[in-house]
Design an enzyme around this catalytic site. Structure first.
Site, PDB file in Angstrom:
ATOM      1  CE  LYS A  46      -1.953   3.135   1.540  1.00 43.60           C
ATOM      2  NZ  LYS A  46      -1.685   4.571   1.158  1.00 43.60           N
ATOM      3  CD  GLU A 105       8.805  13.770  11.972  1.00 44.68           C
ATOM      4  OE1 GLU A 105       7.665  13.113  11.999  1.00 44.68           O
ATOM      5  OE2 GLU A 105       9.691  13.134  11.495  1.00 44.68           O
ATOM      6  CD  GLU A 145      12.224   1.837  11.647  1.00 43.83           C
ATOM      7  OE1 GLU A 145      12.634   2.780  12.109  1.00 43.83           O
ATOM      8  OE2 GLU A 145      12.752   0.620  12.199  1.00 43.83           O
TER       9      GLU A 145
HETATM   10  P1  NAP Z   1       1.772   8.892   7.172  1.00 44.23           P
HETATM   11  O1  NAP Z   1       0.686   9.898   7.016  1.00 44.23           O
HETATM   12  O2  NAP Z   1       1.717   8.122   8.555  1.00 44.23           O
HETATM   13  O3  NAP Z   1       1.614   7.917   6.021  1.00 44.23           O
HETATM   14  C1  NAP Z   1       2.467   6.629   5.792  1.00 44.23           C
HETATM   15  C2  NAP Z   1       1.484   5.602   5.074  1.00 44.23           C
HETATM   16  O4  NAP Z   1       0.449   5.345   6.106  1.00 44.23           O
HETATM   17  C3  NAP Z   1       1.018   6.014   3.817  1.00 44.23           C
HETATM   18  O5  NAP Z   1       0.877   4.962   2.881  1.00 44.23           O
HETATM   19  C4  NAP Z   1      -0.377   6.340   4.269  1.00 44.23           C
HETATM   20  O6  NAP Z   1      -1.384   6.311   3.163  1.00 44.23           O
HETATM   21  C5  NAP Z   1      -0.829   5.394   5.341  1.00 44.23           C
HETATM   22  N1  NAP Z   1      -1.824   5.376   6.121  1.00 44.23           N
HETATM   23  C6  NAP Z   1      -2.466   6.511   6.376  1.00 44.23           C
HETATM   24  N2  NAP Z   1      -3.391   6.377   7.451  1.00 44.23           N
HETATM   25  C7  NAP Z   1      -3.282   5.043   7.792  1.00 44.23           C
HETATM   26  C8  NAP Z   1      -4.176   4.235   8.248  1.00 44.23           C
HETATM   27  N3  NAP Z   1      -5.147   4.618   9.220  1.00 44.23           N
HETATM   28  N4  NAP Z   1      -3.842   2.778   8.261  1.00 44.23           N
HETATM   29  C9  NAP Z   1      -2.773   2.321   7.488  1.00 44.23           C
HETATM   30  N5  NAP Z   1      -2.171   3.180   6.761  1.00 44.23           N
HETATM   31  C10 NAP Z   1      -2.340   4.491   6.916  1.00 44.23           C
HETATM   32  O7  NAP Z   1       3.365   9.514   7.055  1.00 44.23           O
HETATM   33  P2  NAP Z   1       3.759  10.224   5.677  1.00 44.23           P
HETATM   34  O8  NAP Z   1       3.236  11.611   5.829  1.00 44.23           O
HETATM   35  O9  NAP Z   1       3.568   9.465   4.557  1.00 44.23           O
HETATM   36  O10 NAP Z   1       5.599  10.274   5.841  1.00 44.23           O
HETATM   37  C11 NAP Z   1       5.946  11.183   6.859  1.00 44.23           C
HETATM   38  C12 NAP Z   1       6.354  10.344   8.174  1.00 44.23           C
HETATM   39  O11 NAP Z   1       7.171   9.417   7.927  1.00 44.23           O
HETATM   40  C13 NAP Z   1       7.169  11.405   9.062  1.00 44.23           C
HETATM   41  O12 NAP Z   1       6.939  11.290  10.371  1.00 44.23           O
HETATM   42  C14 NAP Z   1       8.594  10.663   8.783  1.00 44.23           C
HETATM   43  O13 NAP Z   1       9.398  10.794  10.041  1.00 44.23           O
HETATM   44  C15 NAP Z   1       8.234   9.405   8.713  1.00 44.23           C
HETATM   45  N6  NAP Z   1       9.278   8.530   8.062  1.00 44.23           N
HETATM   46  C16 NAP Z   1      10.047   7.648   9.114  1.00 44.23           C
HETATM   47  C17 NAP Z   1      10.999   7.128   8.526  1.00 44.23           C
HETATM   48  C18 NAP Z   1      11.678   5.848   9.218  1.00 44.23           C
HETATM   49  O14 NAP Z   1      12.461   5.017   8.788  1.00 44.23           O
HETATM   50  N7  NAP Z   1      11.625   5.958  10.677  1.00 44.23           N
HETATM   51  C19 NAP Z   1      11.140   7.048   7.070  1.00 44.23           C
HETATM   52  C20 NAP Z   1      10.532   7.885   6.346  1.00 44.23           C
HETATM   53  C21 NAP Z   1       9.475   8.626   6.822  1.00 44.23           C
HETATM   54  P3  NAP Z   1      -1.777   7.741   2.541  1.00 44.23           P
HETATM   55  O15 NAP Z   1      -0.554   8.272   1.911  1.00 44.23           O
HETATM   56  O16 NAP Z   1      -2.820   7.272   1.554  1.00 44.23           O
HETATM   57  O17 NAP Z   1      -2.415   8.482   3.737  1.00 44.23           O
END
Ligand code: NAP
Ligand code: MG
Length: 486
Positions: A178, A388, A253
């Site tokens: 996904k 963050e 992560e």
């Molecule tokens: P996000 O909003 O949490 O989205 C991540 C993924 O989860 C997307 O595919 C999103 O889909 C999906 N998602 C959203 N709601 C969900 C739910 N209720 N159930 C299951 N999946 C769901 O994060 P983001 O904005 O894409 O990325 C930024 C964040 O990622 C930051 O906090 C960053 O620190 C973190 N990050 C961490 C790492 C690490 O290795 N620790 C690496 C990269 C990024 P949609 O796109 O359709 O909303």
């Protein structure tokens, strides 16, 4: 905004077929929002369930195939990606916004990851030790977990799906991906390459669409035995709560607030370069980016002046243009978050000493461009030093000495990456033992990892086994232990 008729449409992939496209959503270029990169099928809960059923049906065949033969499919997919190298880089820049050299570097990494885990197919180790008993042979071998769900973020749109898919597949699991809705094309290309490489039907499945709508369907599908997630703490915490009801395996992560400590004995020029690189490249949208520079009093003024001078030379613009250092924020929401925190930071710590504004006029008006921004004299308790932001906004904090810097660096709930700039080996070693983070760098930027080593954080940044390198097997496989009397 309208969508031109020529816009390519990307279907979901379930049970070895590109499925019929009904509703779609757009992926737009954050450097030029007039440009629609693609239309993607908007998956439903029923699609997710169909993917889970297909993956379950394919499991026995895939798990039963010799692991080196699974590896050959990954090698072939890597070759297919290699042939499209330039195209994939350009697509990533248009979809995610990072500069073309950064995007190509990430495509290169994804190809390397496929090859690395392809090779693991013929190396995958188990445990073999002597038994206490006579004429008893004991060993433990790896076996797959089953159907795994992979949920990926937008910021490394090809590397992260690759570093989850490749180990999952080589261990004999079947997979549902996904991708993030703002940048689904890169993950789609990985699935296309696996399809072209002849992966058996149902082994890999791709369902794009809103995470909020598909998340529950994925986590609750009875066939799914594990979820690997990278993204925000908010969604990760929800997955943790939901997945624990069925006791399925999870790996999370999540966010970070990564420090770089700069000591008085650091090489000033390289410290400045490393902090500017880690804070602002990829628009500060790396999970391992530096968002706090903790600078020892002895070098504070000199370092800050040099950092401002360096940062002012960075060019912001469309990442497709040669010579651009920093692309746009990924979308309006990411830009708004930066501007919100610049406002908060200005109230808490005074006006930024560099940048601080959205860039406007000419081509800037069509994208989400922002100046790389530095706040100085930030207190460790300030919100811009604790929360963050995930953009090119750096908080510079003054530390009395090494111990004070260590205290400030560790005094946050997160623990993903951390860096120190110093020429003192003893200090570096003290730091390595005391830093509360999963990824440490010394005299390098806090961002920039390699796939052959464990990856992941500690504290609130991560949960579950590490990713990448040999550590990936801890999540994607299980042991079966055998006692054999002969
Ligand atoms: P996000 O909003 O949490 O989205 C991540 C993924 O989860 C997307 O595919 C999103 O889909 C999906 N998602 C959203 N709601 C969900 C739910 N209720 N159930 C299951 N999946 C769901 O994060 P983001 O904005 O894409 O990325 C930024 C964040 O990622 C930051 O906090 C960053 O620190 C973190 N990050 C961490 C790492 C690490 O290795 N620790 C690496 C990269 C990024 P949609 O796109 O359709 O909303
Ligand atoms: Mg999001």
């Amino acid at each position: 905004m309208s969508t031109p008729q020529s816009t390519p449409v990307f279907a979901n992939y379930i049970n070895g077929e590109w499925t019929a496209v009904n509703k779609t959503f757009e992926s737009r270029n954050p450097a030029n929002t007039d440009e629609v990169v693609g239309l993607f099928a908007k998956g439903t809960a029923a699609d997710m369930q169909a993917a889970a059923s297909a993956a379950q049906a394919a499991l026995a065949g895939w798990a039963g195939m010799p692991a080196p033969a699974r590896g050959n499919i990954l090698y072939k997919a890597a070759e297919i990606l290699e042939k499209k190298f330039d195209q994939l880089g350009a697509e990533m820049t248009r979809e995610e916004g990072k500069t073309l050299p950064e995007a190509k570097g990430e495509v290169r990494r994804a190809i390397n990851i496929f090859r690395y885990f392809a090779g693991e197919g013929s190396r995958m180790d188990g445990v073999m030790v002597p038994s206490e008993r006579e004429r008893v042979h004991v060993f433990a071998m790896r076996k797959p977990i089953g159907v795994v769900g992979l949920v990926t973020p937008w910021n490394f749109p090809i590397a992260i799906p690759a570093w989850k898919m490749a180990p999952a597949l080589i261990c004999g699991n079947t997979v549902i991906v996904k991708p993030a809705s703002v940048s689904p094309l890169c993950a789609w290309r990985l699935v296309e390459a696996l399809h072209e490489a002849g992966i058996p039907k149902g082994v890999i499945n791709f369902v794009a669409g809103s995470g909020g709508e598909l998340g529950a369907a994925l986590v609750n599908a009875p066939e799914v035995k594990a979820i690997s997630f990278t993204g925000s703490n908010e969604v990760g915490n929800w997955i943790h709560a939901e997945a624990s009801k069925r006791r399925i395996r999870i790996q999370l992560e999540m966010g970070g607030k990564n420090p770089t400590i700069v000591l008085g004995d650091a090489d000033l020029k390289s410290a400045v370069e490393n902090v500017a690189n880690a804070s602002f490249f990829s628009t500060g949208q790396k999970c391992t980016a530096t968002s706090r520079a903790i600078v020892e009093d002895a070098i504070y003024d000199e370092f800050l002046a040099a950092l401002i001078e360096r940062t002012k030379k960075l060019t912001v613009g469309d990442g497709m243009t040669a010579g651009i250092d920093i692309g746009p924020c990924v979308d309006q929401g990411a830009l708004d978050t930066c501007l919100k925190y610049i406002d908060i930071g200005t109230k808490e710590s005074g006006a930024p000493v560099c940048g601080g504004k959205r860039l406007t006029g000419g081509a800037y008006d069509k994208g989400f461009f922002i100046e790389p921004t530095i706040f100085a004299g930030v207190e460790p308790s300030h919100r811009i030093a604790q929360e963050e932001i995930f953009g090119p906004v750096l908080a510079v904090i003054r530390a009395k000495d090494f111990d004070d810097a260590m205290r400030i660096a560790n005094d946050i709930p997160y623990g993903l990456s951390s860096s120190i700039q110093t020429s003192n080996l003893s200090r570096a070693m003290d730091y390595i033992y005391r830093a509360e983070a999963g990824l440490l760098t010394v005299n390098l930027p806090s961002a920039g990892v390699e796939y052959q080593l464990p990856f992941g954080g500690t504290k609130d940044s991560s949960f579950g086994p590490k990713e990448q390198g040999p550590a990936a097997f801890d999540f994607y496989s299980d042991f079966k232990t055998v006692y054999l009397k002969y």
